[in-house]
Design a protein around this motif. Sequence first.
Motif, PDB file in Angstrom:
ATOM      1  N   ASN A 127       0.826  -1.204   0.000  1.00 14.99           N
ATOM      2  CA  ASN A 127       0.000   0.000   0.000  1.00 14.99           C
ATOM      3  C   ASN A 127       0.865   1.261   0.000  1.00 14.99           C
ATOM      4  O   ASN A 127       1.825   1.373   0.761  1.00 14.99           O
ATOM      5  CB  ASN A 127      -0.896  -0.010   1.242  1.00 14.99           C
ATOM      6  CG  ASN A 127      -2.026   0.986   1.153  1.00 14.99           C
ATOM      7  OD1 ASN A 127      -2.328   1.529   0.089  1.00 14.99           O
ATOM      8  ND2 ASN A 127      -2.683   1.245   2.274  1.00 14.99           N
ATOM      9  N   GLY A 128       0.531   2.202  -0.872  1.00 17.60           N
ATOM     10  CA  GLY A 128       1.250   3.468  -0.938  1.00 17.60           C
ATOM     11  C   GLY A 128       2.497   3.436  -1.787  1.00 17.60           C
ATOM     12  O   GLY A 128       3.201   4.452  -1.894  1.00 17.60           O
ATOM     13  N   GLY A 208      -3.858  -2.997  -0.658  1.00 20.44           N
ATOM     14  CA  GLY A 208      -4.062  -2.030   0.408  1.00 20.44           C
ATOM     15  C   GLY A 208      -4.647  -2.628   1.679  1.00 20.44           C
ATOM     16  O   GLY A 208      -4.359  -3.774   2.039  1.00 20.44           O
ATOM     17  N   GLU A 209      -5.479  -1.847   2.341  1.00 23.99           N
ATOM     18  CA  GLU A 209      -6.088  -2.265   3.605  1.00 23.99           C
ATOM     19  C   GLU A 209      -7.065  -3.413   3.366  1.00 23.99           C
ATOM     20  O   GLU A 209      -7.488  -3.664   2.233  1.00 23.99           O
ATOM     21  CB  GLU A 209      -6.803  -1.079   4.238  1.00 23.99           C
ATOM     22  CG  GLU A 209      -5.862   0.067   4.586  1.00 23.99           C
ATOM     23  CD  GLU A 209      -6.603   1.316   5.022  1.00 23.99           C
ATOM     24  OE1 GLU A 209      -5.947   2.220   5.576  1.00 23.99           O
ATOM     25  OE2 GLU A 209      -7.827   1.406   4.799  1.00 23.99           O
ATOM     26  N   TYR A 210      -7.424  -4.090   4.461  1.00 19.52           N
ATOM     27  CA  TYR A 210      -8.306  -5.241   4.312  1.00 19.52           C
ATOM     28  C   TYR A 210      -9.389  -5.254   5.387  1.00 19.52           C
ATOM     29  O   TYR A 210      -9.303  -4.572   6.408  1.00 19.52           O
ATOM     30  CB  TYR A 210      -7.512  -6.550   4.361  1.00 19.52           C
ATOM     31  CG  TYR A 210      -6.806  -6.810   5.681  1.00 19.52           C
ATOM     32  CD1 TYR A 210      -7.472  -7.414   6.750  1.00 19.52           C
ATOM     33  CD2 TYR A 210      -5.466  -6.463   5.845  1.00 19.52           C
ATOM     34  CE1 TYR A 210      -6.834  -7.669   7.955  1.00 19.52           C
ATOM     35  CE2 TYR A 210      -4.813  -6.715   7.043  1.00 19.52           C
ATOM     36  CZ  TYR A 210      -5.500  -7.312   8.101  1.00 19.52           C
ATOM     37  OH  TYR A 210      -4.864  -7.556   9.280  1.00 19.52           O
ATOM     38  N   LYS A 294      -0.094  10.523  -5.170  1.00 21.28           N
ATOM     39  CA  LYS A 294      -0.660   9.181  -5.328  1.00 21.28           C
ATOM     40  C   LYS A 294      -2.165   9.232  -5.573  1.00 21.28           C
ATOM     41  O   LYS A 294      -2.856  10.108  -5.060  1.00 21.28           O
ATOM     42  CB  LYS A 294      -0.367   8.335  -4.080  1.00 21.28           C
ATOM     43  CG  LYS A 294       1.123   8.037  -3.889  1.00 21.28           C
ATOM     44  CD  LYS A 294       1.365   7.253  -2.625  1.00 21.28           C
ATOM     45  CE  LYS A 294       2.808   6.771  -2.570  1.00 21.28           C
ATOM     46  NZ  LYS A 294       3.791   7.860  -2.645  1.00 21.28           N
ATOM     47  N   ARG A 295      -2.645   8.272  -6.334  1.00 21.89           N
ATOM     48  CA  ARG A 295      -4.081   8.077  -6.491  1.00 21.89           C
ATOM     49  C   ARG A 295      -4.563   7.205  -5.331  1.00 21.89           C
ATOM     50  O   ARG A 295      -3.868   6.287  -4.911  1.00 21.89           O
ATOM     51  CB  ARG A 295      -4.404   7.414  -7.816  1.00 21.89           C
ATOM     52  CG  ARG A 295      -4.070   8.272  -9.034  1.00 21.89           C
ATOM     53  CD  ARG A 295      -4.443   7.563 -10.313  1.00 21.89           C
ATOM     54  NE  ARG A 295      -3.933   8.279 -11.477  1.00 21.89           N
ATOM     55  CZ  ARG A 295      -3.934   7.810 -12.716  1.00 21.89           C
ATOM     56  NH1 ARG A 295      -4.437   6.589 -12.941  1.00 21.89           N
ATOM     57  NH2 ARG A 295      -3.440   8.501 -13.711  1.00 21.89           N
ATOM     58  N   HIS A 296      -5.773   7.500  -4.873  1.00 21.92           N
ATOM     59  CA  HIS A 296      -6.357   6.768  -3.748  1.00 21.92           C
ATOM     60  C   HIS A 296      -7.661   6.123  -4.196  1.00 21.92           C
ATOM     61  O   HIS A 296      -8.423   6.701  -4.977  1.00 21.92           O
ATOM     62  CB  HIS A 296      -6.637   7.714  -2.582  1.00 21.92           C
ATOM     63  CG  HIS A 296      -5.400   8.321  -1.986  1.00 21.92           C
ATOM     64  ND1 HIS A 296      -4.847   7.879  -0.809  1.00 21.92           N
ATOM     65  CD2 HIS A 296      -4.603   9.326  -2.428  1.00 21.92           C
ATOM     66  CE1 HIS A 296      -3.773   8.588  -0.532  1.00 21.92           C
ATOM     67  NE2 HIS A 296      -3.595   9.472  -1.505  1.00 21.92           N
ATOM     68  N   VAL A 308      -6.668   2.038  -0.576  1.00 26.01           N
ATOM     69  CA  VAL A 308      -5.381   1.693  -1.152  1.00 26.01           C
ATOM     70  C   VAL A 308      -4.897   2.902  -1.940  1.00 26.01           C
ATOM     71  O   VAL A 308      -5.704   3.680  -2.478  1.00 26.01           O
ATOM     72  CB  VAL A 308      -5.495   0.445  -2.069  1.00 26.01           C
ATOM     73  CG1 VAL A 308      -6.463   0.680  -3.219  1.00 26.01           C
ATOM     74  CG2 VAL A 308      -4.134   0.031  -2.587  1.00 26.01           C
ATOM     75  N   ALA A 309      -3.582   3.089  -1.984  1.00 25.16           N
ATOM     76  CA  ALA A 309      -3.002   4.224  -2.699  1.00 25.16           C
ATOM     77  C   ALA A 309      -1.796   3.765  -3.492  1.00 25.16           C
ATOM     78  O   ALA A 309      -1.076   2.840  -3.104  1.00 25.16           O
ATOM     79  CB  ALA A 309      -2.600   5.326  -1.713  1.00 25.16           C
TER      80      ALA A 309
END
Length: 314
Positions: A127-128, A208-210, A294-296, A308-309
Amino acid sequence: MQDLRKENWVYGGAFIVGLAIVAMLQYLFWSRAPGDCSVETFGEDAAAAWNNREYLAHSACYQKLFRDHSDLDLSQQAARDMEAILARDHPRRGYKIGGHDASMWDRIGLPGPMFGVFYGEDAFFENGATVPIRGQVMNYEPDMLLRIGDERINEAESVEQAMRYVDRIYAFIELPVLLGDPAELQEGFIFPFLMQATNLGARHGVIGEYLDTADDPEIFENLRNLTVISANPDGTQRSIYEVAKRDSVHPVIVTLQAAESLRKRGESLKKGDVISVGAMMEEFIDPAVPIEGKRHVHYYIGDSVISVAAGFRE
């Protein structure tokens, strides 16, 4: 009252003749596409393009070849030929489904969903991350990963049953590589049967996150009503996708489709496997380009939000 002066007829006639010439040129382009390709040579050519981060050699010839056949089984066998070469040097990392919604199959000329396999140590970024493009043309796709928590998924017969065996949902940006050379492809676009043959362009993604499904007792309905919003680095909205409005099926159907695709190969889903649901965006083609920031992407799942980014550099 319409103006029927002679010059208007002349201009109108010239326009029609122009369209006819364009149609004739397109026909000649396809009928005389280079003949230096075959189903037998495809796997090696496609794997070389993937490994060398280049366009597929003889793209026009291969596009015509697979479009003329329009045989999903043939295209999937070609993808397996490509995979066999990739698997010599790269680990298998996950799966993806293309066109999981049956309502779109007739519109794009397919008899069923497409199937792809992620390979490579660098297939997935954290992520990122700022992802290096390295000369490739990669599509930017807000997506989602489903993680398998139980191998009984292979016996599931409905999406309700399949949901029991998915233990985690990840926010995910997929970055499939567009291997077809746009200078060669008709309309500059890779048609479905060649897309399948190129393993759906499976290449990179950012995880990304979950959300653990056990933490949401309403996860099945909440995924059915999922909203995905993509934002530019400056915070402006890039895309919005509402599953309930855009899809006629539940997104967990991809687990059944992946299990069936693997079953045909004499394989099965394993605990820990991840499956990409497919692009959740308004536009189908959105090439990733170097950007500042960054795109998110944010996923609204009931009362939960996961994100997620990703950034991109050459």
